[in-house]
Structure formats: structure tokens, C-alpha cells
Design an enzyme around this catalytic site. Structure first.
Site, PDB file in Angstrom:
ATOM      1  N   SER A 189       0.854  -1.189   0.000  1.00 21.55           N
ATOM      2  CA  SER A 189       0.000   0.000   0.000  1.00 21.55           C
ATOM      3  C   SER A 189       0.895   1.247   0.000  1.00 21.55           C
ATOM      4  CB  SER A 189      -0.943  -0.053   1.214  1.00 21.55           C
ATOM      5  OG  SER A 189      -1.958   0.909   1.084  1.00 21.55           O
ATOM      6  N   ASP A 357      -8.852  -6.469  -4.539  1.00 23.63           N
ATOM      7  CA  ASP A 357      -8.481  -5.106  -4.110  1.00 23.63           C
ATOM      8  C   ASP A 357      -9.210  -4.103  -4.990  1.00 23.63           C
ATOM      9  OD1 ASP A 357      -7.206  -2.697  -3.436  1.00 23.63           O
ATOM     10  OD2 ASP A 357      -5.270  -3.680  -3.148  1.00 23.63           O
ATOM     11  N   HIS A 387      -8.079  -5.063  -0.354  1.00 19.33           N
ATOM     12  CA  HIS A 387      -6.765  -4.435  -0.156  1.00 19.33           C
ATOM     13  C   HIS A 387      -6.097  -4.900   1.137  1.00 19.33           C
ATOM     14  CE1 HIS A 387      -3.700  -1.399  -0.576  1.00 19.33           C
ATOM     15  NE2 HIS A 387      -4.003  -0.859   0.588  1.00 19.33           N
TER      16      HIS A 387
HETATM   17  N1  LIG Z   1      -5.356  -1.010   6.963  1.00 24.77           N
HETATM   18  C1  LIG Z   1      -4.274  -0.375   6.275  1.00 24.77           C
HETATM   19  C2  LIG Z   1      -4.751  -0.105   4.914  1.00 24.77           C
HETATM   20  C3  LIG Z   1      -4.019   0.917   4.140  1.00 24.77           C
HETATM   21  O1  LIG Z   1      -3.165   0.255   3.305  1.00 24.77           O
HETATM   22  C4  LIG Z   1      -3.842   0.880   7.008  1.00 24.77           C
HETATM   23  O2  LIG Z   1      -4.659   1.412   7.736  1.00 24.77           O
HETATM   24  O3  LIG Z   1      -2.715   1.307   6.903  1.00 24.77           O
END
Ligand SMILES: N[C@@H](CCO)C(=O)O
Ligand SMILES: CC(=O)SCCNC(=O)CCNC(=O)[C@H](O)C(C)(C)COP(=O)(O)OP(=O)(O)OC[C@H]1O[C@@H](n2cnc3c(N)ncnc32)[C@H](O)[C@@H]1OP(=O)(O)O
Length: 413
Positions: A189, A357, A387
């Protein structure tokens, strides 16, 4: 194979105050008001974090931020050849606590416990693992809650940061650790955006990146991602308690947690898949509540819970700064475009996506793998978790990363 979807159709928790009620918590049982902000301040518990002053950072959008500090944690031992160092980069609301128990300074156990540790896919008996808290964050690294030169928190004066600025700071951390390269840079991410940027900026700065693992990421933020982020930013900025980012002197419970909570609810929905939310929650009312009479469905209660939880542990200003850094992410900026930049990556590369995702679309990962010369074809995790699969599907992700590392192992390890 995807992990079984847990049944969280809970039957307790009658709603008396909304999660986003500025006076209190998500459930009647919550007795503590939300904090003004969950930003780490000097003097707060340190846990196993270490700190390095990386100095002034010249910012891509203009200007210089002086006196930047990065917090980081390490595991394992750097070998004599100094070729076993692994850099792990966290996502938007993560931090340096990749692995290890909840402890002073860390409310939760590590977010990648199953991926990093002795005998784990990223084996700390073999590798020296370093995880910084991102520049702009709120868990020990310089961010909006940090003091500006006048001694007051930066607050709304904190400048816009780019992913490239964050990596520039991490390059200084690398130098401070006496390293001239990483065996592996891995992130998912927002961490994946930084990992990609590392693969270009690192070698340009003389820091080698031998191997790269980019999970659930993209070479450029997409119009869809910018669109999903926009109401999140608006929610925070339109919270009257946000006060243009200058809220650090507010009384406990008087911070911009309503806006931050709404932002988290929007974001969290994009982190999970429609299939999962429907399978887990469907149209089930939250226990004891009647949606026909002002009560909530279970999925609303679930989002209230995640909103309240983030508002307790995260700083709204950091959320804005980091979200904007993701929006402006473009590996190809000033490099002739994303494809040209991807072609310049020399690292041996593993790209991983989650098939459901809906925020970082699998096609974006496929594009990265297609253009990076030494990339393997993108690996697709089969999961209903969307995701967030990179935080859940360790049964799949572990072997994929472990196999990649064993194929690319440095001779000395
Ligand atoms: N759950 C993750 C998702 C974002 O990639 C976060 O809060 O960082
Ligand atoms: C690198 C990084 O990204 S670090 C940041 C990672 N951490 C986060 O993002 C924090 C937010 N957490 C999450 O997003 C998730 O918990 C993950 C991704 C870490 C793990 O996913 P899952 O195991 O599927 O957890 P899930 O999404 O079901 O959330 C579980 C929580 O929801 C609560 N919950 C479930 N159903 C309901 C409901 N109907 N009403 C209220 N709360 C509910 C559970 O009680 C549990 O609470 P707890 O976490 O306080 O113990």
C-alpha cells in the site's frame, strides 16, 4: 487459498452514543474520551523505538523542513558483509512496530507478525530488518505534531510532503545506519509506493536496492484513488475541531476525531471487498439495535468501531499529510513518465496484488511487473479481504515472499 472469513455478527453493544459523537466513544461502555490527537510527542513512551536525526530535508514541492527525526525499530543482526539488510515500509496508518508484542509505546502487537521474525518468511535469524515510521507520521518521526523551530507544534503549518520526500528522509536514515544498500526493500500500500520510489531514488543517491517487493501498490495514484481520498480529506478539514490543523492545545476529547473517524470509515470500506462485507455482515442488525428505529446494521457498527479505534491512535494532521503524499505519488514525475521510470528499476522484483483489491487495482500491479525489467510476473493473492489482504492472508503471502527471498538470497546468509 483465502483465509476463512471470520463471523463477526456480534449480538451485543446497544448503541447509546454514536462512534463519532465528539463527547465520547463508540459504545456505551467506552468511558475514555477520544484524545485530542494520538500523535507521539517527545517524552512519550518509546518502547523499542530508536531515533535518528536526519537533518534538513529539501522538499519536492519547494522549501526545506529542518531538524527531521525518524523513529525506527530493528530486528536481527547486520552481518560482516553488510549485505543482509531488509527495509520494511508500513502502510498509511501503520508504524515501525512490524513485529513484537503490544508494549509500552505500542498499543497493538506488530502488524506483520507472521511475516517478520525468527524463522518467518522475512527471517530475522538471517536478515537485519529495519522499519522506520514514515516522515510525516505520528509515531515518533517528524510530523505535524512535532515542534517547529518556534517550539510550538507545526500543526497547520506543516508542509506538503511527497512520497519522494519520505524516501529522501529514509535514505538519510540508511546512511546514518552506515549502510550503502538494502538486500530487500519491501512495502505494501503506501509502503509499496515508497518501496517503488526507493528502487529509483535509492540507486540515484548511491544506496543500492538489490531486491524489491511491492505489494498492493501502484506506480501512479489513479483518478479513482484520488476520488476516494477527497471526501476523507474534506471530512477532516470540515470538522470544526480541526481548526485548520491547529488543535494540539485542545482539551481531551475536543480534537478532530469526528472528521478523522469519517475518513477512516470511507477508507476502511475501500480496504475490504464488497463480497466480504456482504458475506460477513449482510443486512444483519447490530445486536439489540433496530435499523428501522434509529439502530444500526452490524456493518455500520463495524465501521464505527474502526473509526473510533483509529481516532484514538492516529493524528488527523498526519492522516491529511500522508494521504496527500499518496495522492501526488507518481513514480514517473520528472522522469519521463511512469513506464520509463519502471524500466529504470534495476532491482530483482516481486510484485504482489490481491485479486479483490478495489482501491489498488490488480491491473496496476500487473503494469508494474510488465515494465520492471527484472520483475517476475505479478503474483495474485486469492482473497475476499480486498486491499487489507496483505494484513490478513499470511498463509499465501508468507510463502510468496519467503520463496522470493530464498531465490535471491545473498551468499553470506
Ligand atoms: N489497513 C491499512 C490499509 C491501508 O493500506 C492501514 O490502515 O494502513
Ligand atoms: C501496515 C499497516 O497497514 S499497519 C495498520 C494495520 N492496522 C490497521 O489497519 C488497523 C485497523 N485494523 C484492521 O484494518 C484490521 O483489523 C486488520 C486488517 C489489521 C485485520 O483484519 P481482520 O482480522 O479482518 O479484522 P476486522 O476488520 O474484522 O476487525 C476486527 C475488529 O472489528 C470488530 N468488529 C467486528 N464486527 C463488529 C461489529 N459488528 N461491531 C463492532 N465491531 C466489530 C472486532 O471486535 C475487532 O475489534 P478489535 O480489532 O478492536 O479487536
Amino acid at each position: 487459498m483465502s483465509a476463512p472469513v471470520p463471523d463477526t455478527r456480534r449480538t451485543s453493544g446497544v448503541r447509546q452514543r454514536g462512534a463519532l459523537d465528539p463527547r465520547g466513544g463508540s459504545r456505551a461502555s467506552d468511558s475514555q474520551p477520544f484524545p485530542v490527537s494520538a500523535a507521539w510527542r517527545p517524552g512519550d513512551p518509546v518502547g523499542r523505538r530508536q531515533f535518528v536525526e536526519v537533518g534538513a530535508v529539501e522538499l519536492e514541492a519547494g522549501g526545506v523542513l529542518p531538524d527531521v527525526t525518524l523513529a525506527y525499530e530493528t530486528w536481527g543482526t547486520l552481518n560482516e558483509r553488510r549485505d543482509n539488510a531488509v527495509l520494511v515500509l508500513h502502510a498509511l496508518t501503520g508504524d515501525s512496530h512490524v513485529t513484537g508484542p503490544a508494549e509500552e509505546g505500542h498499543l497493538s502487537a506488530g502488524w506483520w507478525q507472521d511475516m517478520v521474525g525468527p524463522g518467518a518468511p522475512i527471517d530475522t535469524d538471517r536478515y537485519f530488518v529495519v522499519a522506520p515510521n514514515v516522515f510525516g507520521g505520528c509515531q515518533g518521526s517528524t510530523g505535524p505534531a512535532s515542534p517547529a523551530p518556534d517550539g510550538a507544534p507545526w500543526g497547520g503549518r506543516f508542509p506538503m510532503l511527497t512520497v519522494r520526500d519520505q524516501v529522501a528522509a529514509e535514505i538519510e536514515l540508511t546512511r546514518a545506519l552506515g549502510l550503502d544498500g538494502w538486500h530487500l526493500v519491501v512495502g505494501a500500500s503506501m509502503g509499496g509506493l515508497r518501496a517503488l520510489e526507493w528502487a529509483v531514488l535509492g540507486p540515484e543517491a548511491g544506496i543500492a536496492v538489490e531486491c524489491l517487493t511491492v505489494i498492493a501498490a501502484t506506480a501512479q495514484s489513479t483518478g479513482d484513488q484520488i476520488a476516494w481520498a477527497h471526501p476523507q480529506l474534506t471530512a477532516i478539514r470540515s470538522d470544526p475541531r480541526f481548526r485548520d490543523g491547529d488543535y494540539y492545545d485542545a482539551a481531551p476529547g475536543d480534537g478532530p476525531h469526528v472528521g478523522l473517524g469519517i475518513a477512516r470509515q470511507i477508507a476502511h470500506t475501500t480496504y475490504r471487498s464488497a463480497v466480504e462485507l456482504d458475506a460477513r455482515f449482510g443486512r444483519i442488525p447490530q445486536g439489540g439495535e433496530d435499523p428501522m428505529r434509529g439502530g444500526r446494521f452490524a456493518v455500520q457498527s463495524y465501521l464505527d468501531h474502526h473509526a473510533a479505534k483509529l481516532a484514538r491512535r492516529f493524528d488527523a494532521n498526519s492522516y491529511v499529510v500522508l494521504t496527500e503524499s499518496m495522492l501526488t505519488h507518481d513514480l514517473g514525475r520528472d522522469r519521463g513518465g511512469a513506464v520509463t521510470a519502471l524500466r529504470a528499476v534495476t532491482a530483482r522484483t516481486l510484485v504482489v496484488a490481491v485479486d479483490t483489491d478495489r482501491l489498488f487495482l490488480p491491473d496496476e500491479s500487473v503494469r508494474i511487473a510488465e515494465h520492471v525489467p527484472r520483475a517476475e510476473p505479478a503474483t495474485m493473492l486469492r482473497s475476499d479481504f480486498g486491499h487489507d489482504g496483505f494484513l490478513v492472508e499470511f498463509g499465501q503471502l508468507g510463502p510468496v515472499v519467503g520463496d522470493f527471498l530464498s531465490r535471491a538470497r545473498p551468499r553470506s546468509t
